[in-house]
Write a protein that holds these residues in place. Structure first.
Motif, short mmCIF file in Angstrom:
data_model
loop_
_atom_site.label_atom_id
_atom_site.label_comp_id
_atom_site.label_asym_id
_atom_site.label_seq_id
_atom_site.Cartn_x
_atom_site.Cartn_y
_atom_site.Cartn_z
N PRO A 264 0.59 -1.24 0.01
CA PRO A 264 -0.22 0.46 -0.04
C PRO A 264 0.87 1.30 -0.06
O PRO A 264 0.61 2.16 -0.99
CB PRO A 264 -0.86 0.07 1.90
N GLN A 265 2.01 1.11 0.39
CA GLN A 265 2.69 2.37 0.83
C GLN A 265 3.85 2.75 -0.87
O GLN A 265 3.90 3.46 -0.24
CB GLN A 265 3.64 2.56 1.93
N PRO A 449 -3.94 1.93 -2.85
CA PRO A 449 -3.45 1.52 -1.14
C PRO A 449 -4.70 1.04 -0.38
O PRO A 449 -4.15 -0.03 0.33
CB PRO A 449 -3.32 2.60 -0.74
#
Length: 617
Positions: A264-265, A449
């Motif tokens: 996600p990051q 994300p």
């Protein structure tokens, strides 16, 4: 691929070399070794079969103190010669010169025959030993260390990154690179070398990146670099933004697990600065991008392994969404045929490391054609100062961060995000997509994300399903449309880290052969998005079920595949579009392969026979 680390300073270099090797172990883990010039200015070497832990134990158990202020170290992935201590680097000639090497010396057999005639004795089956003997010969002829290396490399064919020390110049480390990466870490009263920035982050954040053909003489206080033409050159010192903690496990058991959960990051970082107010910034691909994109009529993608699968997904997108022809080919095949490349083709190379030998060779092949045609080149890569980024007209960095696990996860996801941005930029530049469609794509990417986090929340269910693979030796993966290359990627992940034979097929091809494989002993993994092909896919799944196959289905919540005898259904995601769907559905397949590998008891981060980047053929 192998890992090199070295240094010269005013303190004991051995702990620095060991830590560097630990951080480079993903590059090779068949054997390792360190050579230093000790307090008596003699070469001292310790080598070990297996992982760095074995080398460390051997050093700690050494009957004499193993230390020195200048040294070189290596972690090996075997090419020439089986994994064995006598084949481990560094290689030493006549107790006078020590060498570490990443790459392949293609004419080593010819050189070995000559050196045997000159009276040199060989103690290994590696191609690297000829390098040590060759440098020693030139030292014996009166050259200093730098010129001995310079003269030696002129006779080498192939690829190399070299680190060399010798007893007659106890304060000098000489390095050279051709086809394999090498960086110089800049300190105060000390300098270091490594294959990868991550190896040196505990001791410096400042780096010089050697370019193709460079050779350098390094001392405690100075670095002097010459280019392939023998001219003194300056390479800019760049400050890395990575922290030394970026390559640490933290709370995770394995790097692969850590990197799956970093996705996600990684997506957020890859999108940052590339989109603005629901629009994609074409300039994110370079100041020339808009002009070059305006000239193209088709796209050619080359890549290897996981990166090849990302290209296959992009092919569907380019042709479906903007109606532009797109071809995708494995780089190792592309470079060894005579491809017909049409004028006005955008040539896209994809690589996590930017050092993949076949992909780099394919790009260089195209650059030779460019003189007569308009073939702009673009690299999508995770490493800023890699060979591919330096060779390409345009570069797009994925910002996935360091990826240590051999089985690629977040690099693949961010490659797909990057290709989605590329598709959108080409489409808007040529007026092939509307502003409304661009906004929809951007909003979908911004949701990604969160979609990935939701998919990761299925880990407990996937852990249970993984138990079905405990006694299995084969598996089949099915998908249609963009889900077919995602099925290919899922099969690759499973075979990479669990050693289960796995194949992927388009679900519509079952009757053309694969159906003969189906029985209760082969798990069948299918991907069921809520799209136009869903009903056809459901029919394919019933064909499997009717023949006793055990189905594992990852579906969109709206797909409504019914659980029942022979069916395990996981609602992996919902509310995904044509671009976000393949990216999101890949996440549970990564988790499945990881947990199957845990059950099988294999080495998740460093699977047998594999290395992270393939920098040799």
């Amino acid at each position: 691929m192998c890992g090199i680390v070295g240094g010269v300073g005013e303190r004991n270099i051995v702990p620095i070399l060991l830590e560097g090797l630990r951080r480079l172990e993903y590059r090779g883990y068949d054997s390792s070794g360190i050579a230093v010039l000790d307090n008596q200015q003699q070469l001292s070497r310790i080598r070990s079969l297996g992982k760095i832990k074995s080398l460390d134990e051997k050093i700690q158990g050494s009957p004499t103190v193993f230390s020195g202020q200048i040294g070189i170290a290596h972690t090996r992935w075997a090419t020439h010669g089986v994994p064995a201590e006598h084949n481990a680097h560094p290689h030493i000639c006549n107790n006078q010169v020590a060498v570490v090497h990443n790459g392949i010396i293609e004419n080593y057999a010819e050189l070995k025959t000559l050196q045997l005639a000159q009276g040199y004795r060989f103690t290994s089956e590696t191609d690297t030993e000829v390098v040590a003997h060759c440098i020693h010969k030139h030292l014996s002829d009166g050259h200093d260390l730098f010129n001995a290396v310079l003269t030696a490399i002129k006779g080498f064919k192939g690829a190399y990154a070299l680190g060399v020390i010798a007893i007659n110049e106890p304060d000098t480390l000489v390095v050279a690179r051709k086809g394999s990466p090498l960086v110089i870490g800049v300190g105060i009263g000390e300098h270091f070398i490594a294959s990868d920035v991550s190896a040196l982050l505990p001791v410096t954040q400042r780096f010089m990146f050697l370019e193709e053909g460079d050779i350098a003489k390094i001392t405690r206080d100075d670095v002097c670099i010459f280019n392939a033409e023998g001219e003194v050159v300056e390479r800019l010192i760049k400050t890395s933004t990575l922290s030394s903690h970026a390559v640490e496990l933290g709370e995770h058991r394995h790097y692969m697990h850590k990197e799956i959960f970093e996705q996600p990051q990684a997506v957020i970082d890859t999108l940052e600065g590339r989109i603005s107010q629901e629009h994609v910034l074409v300039s994110a691909f370079g100041h020339q991008a808009e002009a070059l994109f305006n000239t193209i009529t088709q796209v050619q993608i080359v890549a290897c392994g996981t990166s090849y699968h990302s290209g296959l997904v992009a092919k569907y997108w380019f042709e479906d969404i903007i109606g532009m022809p797109c071809q995708v080919e494995v780089a190792s095949e592309y470079r060894y045929r005579n491809p017909v490349v049409q004028d006005n083709t955008l040539f896209v190379s994809i690589s996590q490391s930017g050092e993949t030998a076949d992909t780099l060779a394919a790009l260089q092949q195209i650059k030779r054609l460019k003189k007569a045609k308009n073939i702009p080149t673009l690299t999508i890569c995770n490493v800023a100062e890699s060979s591919l980024t330096r060779e390409s007209d345009l570069t797009f960095l994925t910002h996935a961060g360091p990826e240590i696990g051999v089985a690629s996860t977040k690099a693949f996801t961010t490659q797909l995000v990057s290709l989605a941005l590329l598709l959108t930029c080409v489409g808007k530049t040529q007026g092939l997509i509307s502003e409304e469609r661009e906004n929809i794509i951007v909003l979908g990417l911004q949701k990604l994300p969160g979609l990935i986090k939701s998919a990761l929340a299925n880990e407990d269910q996937i852990m249970e399903i993984a138990k079905q693979f405990a006694d299995k030796s084969s598996a089949l993966f099915l998908g249609r449309g963009t889900m077919y290359p995602i099925a290919m990627e899922g099969a690759l992940k499973l075979k990479e880290i669990s050693y289960i034979h796995a194949e992927a097929y388009p679900a519509g091809e079952l009757k053309h052969g694969p159906l003969a494989l189906i029985d209760e002993n082969i798990p069948v993994v299918a991907i069921a998005p809520h799209d136009d092909l869903l009903e056809k896919l459901k029919s394919n799944l019933q064909e499997v079920n009717a023949r006793g196959g055990q189905m594992i289905v990852f579906e969109d919540e709206k797909s409504n595949v019914q659980s029942g005898p022979g069916f395990k259904v996981i609602k992996a995601t919902t509310n995904v579009g044509r671009i976000t769907a393949p990216i999101t559905f890949n996440i549970p397949l990564q988790l499945l392969s990881y947990h199957v590998a845990l059950i099988k008891g294999t080495d998740v981060d460093q699977p047998r026979n594999l290395a992270k980047s393939v920098t040799v053929e």
